[in-house]
Design an enzyme around this catalytic site. Sequence first.
Site, mmCIF file in Angstrom:
data_model
loop_
_atom_site.group_PDB
_atom_site.id
_atom_site.type_symbol
_atom_site.label_atom_id
_atom_site.label_comp_id
_atom_site.label_asym_id
_atom_site.label_seq_id
_atom_site.Cartn_x
_atom_site.Cartn_y
_atom_site.Cartn_z
ATOM 1 N N GLU A 65 -34.540 91.964 40.567
ATOM 2 C CA GLU A 65 -33.120 91.618 40.410
ATOM 3 C C GLU A 65 -32.945 90.290 39.679
ATOM 4 O OE1 GLU A 65 -30.684 93.494 40.679
ATOM 5 O OE2 GLU A 65 -31.487 95.139 41.862
ATOM 6 N N TYR A 148 -24.385 88.617 44.462
ATOM 7 C CA TYR A 148 -24.922 89.878 43.920
ATOM 8 C C TYR A 148 -26.354 90.108 44.396
ATOM 9 C CZ TYR A 148 -27.375 93.156 41.132
ATOM 10 O OH TYR A 148 -28.196 94.189 40.803
ATOM 11 N N ASP A 166 -22.363 93.266 40.339
ATOM 12 C CA ASP A 166 -22.808 92.567 39.123
ATOM 13 C C ASP A 166 -21.861 92.951 37.979
ATOM 14 O OD1 ASP A 166 -23.491 95.141 38.416
ATOM 15 O OD2 ASP A 166 -25.513 94.648 37.732
ATOM 16 N N CYS A 228 -17.301 109.275 29.324
ATOM 17 C CA CYS A 228 -16.465 109.758 30.429
ATOM 18 C C CYS A 228 -16.738 111.233 30.745
ATOM 19 C CB CYS A 228 -14.994 109.548 30.115
ATOM 20 S SG CYS A 228 -14.580 107.820 29.850
HETATM 21 N N1 ADE Z 1 -29.528 95.930 36.727
HETATM 22 C C1 ADE Z 1 -29.411 95.089 37.753
HETATM 23 N N2 ADE Z 1 -30.017 95.581 38.849
HETATM 24 C C2 ADE Z 1 -30.557 96.755 38.485
HETATM 25 C C3 ADE Z 1 -31.322 97.724 39.156
HETATM 26 N N3 ADE Z 1 -31.679 97.554 40.441
HETATM 27 N N4 ADE Z 1 -31.701 98.822 38.490
HETATM 28 C C4 ADE Z 1 -31.351 98.967 37.192
HETATM 29 N N5 ADE Z 1 -30.628 98.094 36.509
HETATM 30 C C5 ADE Z 1 -30.234 96.998 37.137
#
Ligand code: ADE
Length: 378
Positions: A65, A148, A166, A228
């Site tokens: 992350e 986040y 996020d 979409c």
């Molecule tokens: N961007 C931020 N966290 C993420 C995640 N866990 N998997 C994919 N993209 C991400």
Amino acid sequence: MYRRTEADTDRNYRRLQVLEREDRPMELEDRLRAMNGPLLTWYEDHARILPWREDPQPYRVWISEIMLQQTRVEAVKPYFERFLQSLPDVEALAEVEEDRLMKLWEGLGYYNRARNLKKAAQMIVAEYGGQMPSEYEELLKLPGIGSYTAGAIASIAYGRPVPAVDGNVLRVISRVTASYEDILKQSTKRWMEEHLKNTMPKDRASHFNQGLIEIGAIVCVPNGQPKCGECPLASVCLARKQDLIGELPVKTPPKKRRIEERTVCILEEGTKVAIRKRDDDGLLASLYELPNVEGCLKEEELCEAFGLDPELVAVIEPLPKAKHVFSHVEWHMIGYRVRLRDMQSKAMPEAFISAEKSELKDRYALPNAFGRYTKLII
Ligand code: ADE
């Protein structure tokens, strides 16, 4: 992860999607709650297979992350694998030497992210016996962990029912709810976190949060036309219904970046090249750099600017221009290769470290800002 057939999937979506009555629009939290079913089903079918998802242990989730902030998934993958191999656990991270950590992070940018990882690892060792805390409020106390990241670790690694909002999630939810709140404002993020905390499925927090992030990454994309037609949230998306996709989310344009002209020098003596360590604070703190000064220098100004003895300069060769964009400043660079006469390191001014060229690969971390020039060192 069980993959349904396409026919199965279509049937599921039709069953799960909520049909909104034209004469009775949904209240905000009902609309958010209506996302849960289609979102979870979609995620289980469409989640990309990513290294940090295979084995979502707290340490792995945390590292991924932090790397994924401001960096694309594809760019993160090789860094993630290498980092985990070199520093497989919290203890190893807490003890790593700064230069080695910077070398592992070299090219990812935003180097304070790595320094905070180490500081947090030291706190986890000192205060939690090396075990990452599982509670959102405890995670929030660690350096480099904001709402986040705390939400992502608590939900993905420990299944805690907290949201992880996020940039991807801000975009998706702004569209689903047709919100005109500026997504760069903290208050917008807090507003979303509060509502999602109320409406998210408490026993499926990991997949719910990752599903929203995934939709933002591959369907409701940040640049370009959202898909979409493929979106499991299409039936509850108010922006789609009201034809506002092009207007939302609202994002105040960032301030203009300051432009700084710089002259970069590849200063060589035999197999050695000059580098120096940057100051401990400010831009690119504590990383190594090629000699450089502010301004666009002419060839005849180089000796004075870099403290060179003109008698010892063998060749000066102009190099291509380069540009590097940081968040608040842009460097517009010109470059020169200056070859000194080979005096076994004696021609090199003392202000520089005289590094073996091979050491730029395996020892010193030079940020991407100099990439256009470090590539020319052979
Ligand atoms: N961007 C931020 N966290 C993420 C995640 N866990 N998997 C994919 N993209 C991400």
